[in-house]
Design a protein around this motif. Structure first.
Motif, PDB file in Angstrom:
ATOM      1  N   ALA A  36      14.104  73.133 -41.889  1.00 12.77           N
ATOM      2  CA  ALA A  36      15.244  74.016 -42.156  1.00 12.77           C
ATOM      3  C   ALA A  36      14.987  74.853 -43.408  1.00 12.77           C
ATOM      4  O   ALA A  36      15.350  76.036 -43.453  1.00 12.77           O
ATOM      5  N   ILE A  37      14.349  74.262 -44.404  1.00  8.41           N
ATOM      6  CA  ILE A  37      14.037  74.997 -45.637  1.00  8.41           C
ATOM      7  C   ILE A  37      13.158  76.201 -45.314  1.00  8.41           C
ATOM      8  O   ILE A  37      13.358  77.292 -45.854  1.00  8.41           O
ATOM      9  N   ALA A  38      12.204  76.038 -44.411  1.00  9.26           N
ATOM     10  CA  ALA A  38      11.345  77.151 -44.002  1.00  9.26           C
ATOM     11  C   ALA A  38      12.181  78.272 -43.376  1.00  9.26           C
ATOM     12  O   ALA A  38      11.935  79.454 -43.627  1.00  9.26           O
ATOM     13  N   ILE A  39      13.169  77.907 -42.586  1.00  8.33           N
ATOM     14  CA  ILE A  39      14.056  78.911 -41.982  1.00  8.33           C
ATOM     15  C   ILE A  39      14.870  79.605 -43.064  1.00  8.33           C
ATOM     16  O   ILE A  39      15.030  80.824 -43.050  1.00  8.33           O
ATOM     17  N   TYR A  40      15.394  78.842 -44.028  1.00  7.57           N
ATOM     18  CA  TYR A  40      16.166  79.438 -45.118  1.00  7.57           C
ATOM     19  C   TYR A  40      15.326  80.446 -45.897  1.00  7.57           C
ATOM     20  O   TYR A  40      15.823  81.506 -46.284  1.00  7.57           O
ATOM     21  N   LEU A  41      14.056  80.134 -46.125  1.00  7.78           N
ATOM     22  CA  LEU A  41      13.172  81.077 -46.815  1.00  7.78           C
ATOM     23  C   LEU A  41      13.059  82.373 -46.031  1.00  7.78           C
ATOM     24  O   LEU A  41      13.099  83.464 -46.603  1.00  7.78           O
ATOM     25  N   ASP A  42      12.928  82.267 -44.712  1.00  8.23           N
ATOM     26  CA  ASP A  42      12.832  83.460 -43.864  1.00  8.23           C
ATOM     27  C   ASP A  42      14.124  84.267 -43.853  1.00  8.23           C
ATOM     28  O   ASP A  42      14.111  85.467 -43.598  1.00  8.23           O
ATOM     29  N   LEU A  43      15.243  83.608 -44.133  1.00  2.34           N
ATOM     30  CA  LEU A  43      16.538  84.302 -44.184  1.00  2.34           C
ATOM     31  C   LEU A  43      16.803  84.960 -45.541  1.00  2.34           C
ATOM     32  O   LEU A  43      17.842  85.573 -45.735  1.00  2.34           O
ATOM     33  N   GLY A  44      15.861  84.802 -46.473  1.00  2.00           N
ATOM     34  CA  GLY A  44      16.009  85.470 -47.764  1.00  2.00           C
ATOM     35  C   GLY A  44      16.508  84.587 -48.882  1.00  2.00           C
ATOM     36  O   GLY A  44      16.827  85.074 -49.960  1.00  2.00           O
ATOM     37  N   PHE A  45      16.583  83.287 -48.664  1.00  2.00           N
ATOM     38  CA  PHE A  45      16.958  82.372 -49.733  1.00  2.00           C
ATOM     39  C   PHE A  45      15.730  82.050 -50.570  1.00  2.00           C
ATOM     40  O   PHE A  45      14.604  82.080 -50.076  1.00  2.00           O
ATOM     41  N   ALA A  46      15.951  81.754 -51.844  1.00  2.00           N
ATOM     42  CA  ALA A  46      14.863  81.385 -52.749  1.00  2.00           C
ATOM     43  C   ALA A  46      15.201  80.065 -53.426  1.00  2.00           C
ATOM     44  O   ALA A  46      16.354  79.832 -53.809  1.00  2.00           O
ATOM     45  N   PRO A  47      14.206  79.200 -53.603  1.00  2.00           N
ATOM     46  CA  PRO A  47      14.444  77.944 -54.315  1.00  2.00           C
ATOM     47  C   PRO A  47      14.772  78.216 -55.781  1.00  2.00           C
ATOM     48  O   PRO A  47      14.243  79.152 -56.383  1.00  2.00           O
ATOM     49  N   LEU A  48      15.621  77.404 -56.344  1.00  2.00           N
ATOM     50  CA  LEU A  48      15.967  77.516 -57.757  1.00  2.00           C
ATOM     51  C   LEU A  48      15.257  76.415 -58.532  1.00  2.00           C
ATOM     52  O   LEU A  48      15.373  75.243 -58.201  1.00  2.00           O
ATOM     53  N   LYS A  49      14.529  76.819 -59.573  1.00  5.21           N
ATOM     54  CA  LYS A  49      13.810  75.833 -60.381  1.00  5.21           C
ATOM     55  C   LYS A  49      14.763  75.049 -61.278  1.00  5.21           C
ATOM     56  O   LYS A  49      14.611  73.855 -61.447  1.00  5.21           O
ATOM     57  N   ILE A  50      15.718  75.758 -61.842  1.00  2.78           N
ATOM     58  CA  ILE A  50      16.674  75.112 -62.745  1.00  2.78           C
ATOM     59  C   ILE A  50      18.078  75.473 -62.291  1.00  2.78           C
ATOM     60  O   ILE A  50      18.434  76.644 -62.247  1.00  2.78           O
ATOM     61  N   ALA A  51      18.839  74.480 -61.930  1.00  2.32           N
ATOM     62  CA  ALA A  51      20.221  74.705 -61.505  1.00  2.32           C
ATOM     63  C   ALA A  51      20.938  73.365 -61.471  1.00  2.32           C
ATOM     64  O   ALA A  51      20.315  72.310 -61.428  1.00  2.32           O
ATOM     65  N   THR A  52      22.254  73.428 -61.483  1.00  8.14           N
ATOM     66  CA  THR A  52      23.071  72.228 -61.344  1.00  8.14           C
ATOM     67  C   THR A  52      24.127  72.515 -60.297  1.00  8.14           C
ATOM     68  O   THR A  52      24.756  73.565 -60.307  1.00  8.14           O
ATOM     69  N   TYR A  53      24.307  71.590 -59.386  1.00 11.46           N
ATOM     70  CA  TYR A  53      25.286  71.742 -58.321  1.00 11.46           C
ATOM     71  C   TYR A  53      26.125  70.474 -58.285  1.00 11.46           C
ATOM     72  O   TYR A  53      25.574  69.378 -58.143  1.00 11.46           O
ATOM     73  N   ASN A  54      27.440  70.614 -58.428  1.00 13.52           N
ATOM     74  CA  ASN A  54      28.340  69.452 -58.467  1.00 13.52           C
ATOM     75  C   ASN A  54      27.870  68.403 -59.476  1.00 13.52           C
ATOM     76  O   ASN A  54      27.832  67.211 -59.182  1.00 13.52           O
ATOM     77  N   GLU A  55      27.457  68.884 -60.620  1.00  8.81           N
ATOM     78  CA  GLU A  55      27.020  68.046 -61.744  1.00  8.81           C
ATOM     79  C   GLU A  55      25.722  67.288 -61.477  1.00  8.81           C
ATOM     80  O   GLU A  55      25.335  66.410 -62.245  1.00  8.81           O
ATOM     81  N   VAL A  56      25.020  67.605 -60.402  1.00  6.40           N
ATOM     82  CA  VAL A  56      23.744  66.962 -60.090  1.00  6.40           C
ATOM     83  C   VAL A  56      22.631  67.958 -60.398  1.00  6.40           C
ATOM     84  O   VAL A  56      22.596  69.046 -59.822  1.00  6.40           O
ATOM     85  N   PRO A  57      21.711  67.616 -61.306  1.00  2.51           N
ATOM     86  CA  PRO A  57      20.632  68.559 -61.632  1.00  2.51           C
ATOM     87  C   PRO A  57      19.653  68.721 -60.475  1.00  2.51           C
ATOM     88  O   PRO A  57      19.425  67.795 -59.695  1.00  2.51           O
ATOM     89  N   ASN A  58      19.088  69.898 -60.385  1.00  5.25           N
ATOM     90  CA  ASN A  58      18.090  70.201 -59.372  1.00  5.25           C
ATOM     91  C   ASN A  58      16.793  69.476 -59.721  1.00  5.25           C
ATOM     92  O   ASN A  58      16.427  69.361 -60.883  1.00  5.25           O
ATOM     93  N   GLU A  59      16.076  69.005 -58.729  1.00  2.00           N
ATOM     94  CA  GLU A  59      14.823  68.282 -58.955  1.00  2.00           C
ATOM     95  C   GLU A  59      13.658  69.071 -58.377  1.00  2.00           C
ATOM     96  O   GLU A  59      12.920  68.595 -57.511  1.00  2.00           O
ATOM     97  N   TYR A  60      13.476  70.273 -58.881  1.00  2.00           N
ATOM     98  CA  TYR A  60      12.471  71.186 -58.335  1.00  2.00           C
ATOM     99  C   TYR A  60      11.064  70.598 -58.375  1.00  2.00           C
ATOM    100  O   TYR A  60      10.331  70.650 -57.380  1.00  2.00           O
ATOM    101  N   GLU A  61      10.646  70.062 -59.509  1.00  2.00           N
ATOM    102  CA  GLU A  61       9.272  69.552 -59.645  1.00  2.00           C
ATOM    103  C   GLU A  61       8.983  68.435 -58.639  1.00  2.00           C
ATOM    104  O   GLU A  61       7.914  68.405 -58.028  1.00  2.00           O
ATOM    105  N   ASN A  62       9.926  67.527 -58.458  1.00  2.00           N
ATOM    106  CA  ASN A  62       9.759  66.467 -57.461  1.00  2.00           C
ATOM    107  C   ASN A  62       9.723  67.046 -56.049  1.00  2.00           C
ATOM    108  O   ASN A  62       8.954  66.603 -55.193  1.00  2.00           O
ATOM    109  N   THR A  63      10.559  68.027 -55.815  1.00  2.00           N
ATOM    110  CA  THR A  63      10.640  68.670 -54.501  1.00  2.00           C
ATOM    111  C   THR A  63       9.309  69.305 -54.118  1.00  2.00           C
ATOM    112  O   THR A  63       8.840  69.161 -52.993  1.00  2.00           O
ATOM    113  N   VAL A  64       8.697  70.012 -55.070  1.00  2.00           N
ATOM    114  CA  VAL A  64       7.427  70.680 -54.807  1.00  2.00           C
ATOM    115  C   VAL A  64       6.375  69.661 -54.367  1.00  2.00           C
ATOM    116  O   VAL A  64       5.623  69.901 -53.421  1.00  2.00           O
ATOM    117  N   GLN A  65       6.336  68.526 -55.034  1.00  2.00           N
ATOM    118  CA  GLN A  65       5.349  67.499 -54.693  1.00  2.00           C
ATOM    119  C   GLN A  65       5.584  66.937 -53.286  1.00  2.00           C
ATOM    120  O   GLN A  65       4.636  66.724 -52.535  1.00  2.00           O
TER     121      GLN A  65
END
Length: 84
Positions: A36-65
């Protein structure tokens, strides 16, 4: 992991964007949804390296791995190159 609509390209078919034109659209997703993430990229969405959503920090570095071993090479490269 959080993704945000970046430039609206290819989103004419995305119903949330049609309902809320001009508004930021964010997606909260998990690494096991890598297809689904691949589809979201094709729809023009971009991953956020630093962000917080509902008080939960984004885990970009772990995600990349995790995604490196799951996604097709071209989609993984697009994920990394488009990250903001």
């Amino acid at each position: 992991m959080l993704l945000q609509r970046t430039n609206g390209r290819n989103l004419n078919h995305f119903s949330v964007y049609k309902l809320m034109p001009g508004c930021d659209v964010w997606l909260d997703t998990q690494t096991w949804s890598y297809k689904a993430i691949a589809i979201y990229l094709d729809l023009g969405f971009a991953p956020l390296k630093i962000a917080t959503y509902n008080e939960v920090p984004n885990e970009y570095e772990n995600t990349v791995q995790v995604l490196k071993g799951k996604m097709r090479d071209d989609k993984y490269e697009k994920f990394v190159l488009n990250a903001e």
